[in-house]
Design a protein around this motif. Structure first.
Motif, PDB file in Angstrom:
ATOM      1  N   VAL A  55     -57.823 -16.086 -84.312  1.00 20.01           N
ATOM      2  CA  VAL A  55     -58.356 -16.718 -83.104  1.00 20.01           C
ATOM      3  C   VAL A  55     -57.362 -16.472 -81.973  1.00 20.01           C
ATOM      4  O   VAL A  55     -56.166 -16.327 -82.209  1.00 20.01           O
ATOM      5  N   VAL A  56     -57.868 -16.429 -80.756  1.00 20.13           N
ATOM      6  CA  VAL A  56     -57.010 -16.234 -79.593  1.00 20.13           C
ATOM      7  C   VAL A  56     -56.327 -17.563 -79.270  1.00 20.13           C
ATOM      8  O   VAL A  56     -56.980 -18.583 -79.093  1.00 20.13           O
ATOM      9  N   ALA A  57     -54.994 -17.525 -79.210  1.00 22.35           N
ATOM     10  CA  ALA A  57     -54.218 -18.713 -78.860  1.00 22.35           C
ATOM     11  C   ALA A  57     -53.729 -18.652 -77.412  1.00 22.35           C
ATOM     12  O   ALA A  57     -53.461 -19.681 -76.801  1.00 22.35           O
ATOM     13  N   ARG A  58     -53.620 -17.436 -76.880  1.00 20.64           N
ATOM     14  CA  ARG A  58     -53.109 -17.261 -75.505  1.00 20.64           C
ATOM     15  C   ARG A  58     -53.609 -15.929 -74.973  1.00 20.64           C
ATOM     16  O   ARG A  58     -53.709 -14.956 -75.725  1.00 20.64           O
ATOM     17  N   ALA A  59     -53.909 -15.893 -73.692  1.00 19.74           N
ATOM     18  CA  ALA A  59     -54.300 -14.648 -73.027  1.00 19.74           C
ATOM     19  C   ALA A  59     -53.665 -14.609 -71.646  1.00 19.74           C
ATOM     20  O   ALA A  59     -53.625 -15.630 -70.943  1.00 19.74           O
ATOM     21  N   GLU A  60     -53.163 -13.442 -71.264  1.00 20.31           N
ATOM     22  CA  GLU A  60     -52.600 -13.273 -69.928  1.00 20.31           C
ATOM     23  C   GLU A  60     -52.984 -11.889 -69.409  1.00 20.31           C
ATOM     24  O   GLU A  60     -53.077 -10.937 -70.188  1.00 20.31           O
ATOM     25  N   VAL A  61     -53.237 -11.828 -68.114  1.00 24.04           N
ATOM     26  CA  VAL A  61     -53.653 -10.579 -67.480  1.00 24.04           C
ATOM     27  C   VAL A  61     -52.813 -10.356 -66.232  1.00 24.04           C
ATOM     28  O   VAL A  61     -52.646 -11.267 -65.418  1.00 24.04           O
ATOM     29  N   ASP A  62     -52.307  -9.147 -66.095  1.00 17.43           N
ATOM     30  CA  ASP A  62     -51.633  -8.721 -64.859  1.00 17.43           C
ATOM     31  C   ASP A  62     -52.583  -7.760 -64.156  1.00 17.43           C
ATOM     32  O   ASP A  62     -52.885  -6.675 -64.670  1.00 17.43           O
ATOM     33  N   TYR A  63     -53.067  -8.170 -62.983  1.00 17.19           N
ATOM     34  CA  TYR A  63     -54.023  -7.386 -62.215  1.00 17.19           C
ATOM     35  C   TYR A  63     -53.254  -6.426 -61.313  1.00 17.19           C
ATOM     36  O   TYR A  63     -52.437  -6.855 -60.494  1.00 17.19           O
ATOM     37  N   GLU A  64     -53.515  -5.142 -61.455  1.00 15.72           N
ATOM     38  CA  GLU A  64     -52.789  -4.128 -60.691  1.00 15.72           C
ATOM     39  C   GLU A  64     -53.561  -3.681 -59.446  1.00 15.72           C
ATOM     40  O   GLU A  64     -52.964  -3.438 -58.412  1.00 15.72           O
ATOM     41  N   ARG A  65     -54.889  -3.526 -59.580  1.00 13.90           N
ATOM     42  CA  ARG A  65     -55.720  -3.133 -58.449  1.00 13.90           C
ATOM     43  C   ARG A  65     -57.154  -3.524 -58.751  1.00 13.90           C
ATOM     44  O   ARG A  65     -57.547  -3.614 -59.911  1.00 13.90           O
ATOM     45  N   PRO A  66     -57.962  -3.758 -57.717  1.00 15.06           N
ATOM     46  CA  PRO A  66     -59.348  -4.182 -57.953  1.00 15.06           C
ATOM     47  C   PRO A  66     -60.193  -3.064 -58.560  1.00 15.06           C
ATOM     48  O   PRO A  66     -59.896  -1.879 -58.397  1.00 15.06           O
TER      49      PRO A  66
END
Length: 139
Positions: A55-66
């Motif tokens: 199961v997913v316990a944590r998620a993080e996203v770094d957005y670089e460009r649209p």
């Protein structure tokens, strides 16, 4: 996509967009989810089953460009760390060949009682077979 054993290709749909005309930030999680499911499919049904699964316990996203409507996406997935009962996955999202986002998820392997349980040896073996880059905790 070098270093990512699983790569999913898809196209941005109109429903993925927010009022500003680019992909909504939450949709990126759907893109990486698809890559993650393909990775788990590579494990085989004998490893990921109803009585014990991640199961997913944590998620993080770094957005670089649209990302905009009609973009051709490539989403790569890899396992980067194996612990006793958890593991990390990293993702790369490219739109029309350019880096658009990087992401990481942490997963916990749960038994049928809903509590963390050690990763099955079969998971470690399948990760070893799939990955080309070093994986922390995989000896």
């Amino acid at each position: 996509m070098e270093g990512f054993p699983i790569v999913v290709e898809l196209e941005v749909r109109y429903r993925d967009l927010d009022p500003l005309g680019h992909v909504n930030n939450a949709v990126y999680l759907s893109y990486i989810e698809l890559a993650r499911v393909r990775y788990f499919e590579a494990f085989g049904a004998d490893v990921v089953r109803g009585d014990a699964a991640p199961v997913v316990a944590r998620a993080e996203v770094d957005y670089e460009r649209p990302i905009f409507l009609g973009a051709k996406l490539r989403v790569g997935a890899r396992v980067s760390r194996l612990g006793r009962s958890s593991f990390d996955m990293h993702y790369r999202i490219e739109a029309d060949g350019a880096l658009s986002a990087k992401a990481k998820t942490v997963h916990v392997w749960l038994g049928k009682d809903g509590r963390p349980t050690p990763l099955p040896q079969a998971v470690r073996d399948r990760v070893r077979a799939l990955e080309t880059l070093p994986v922390d905790g995989l000896s």
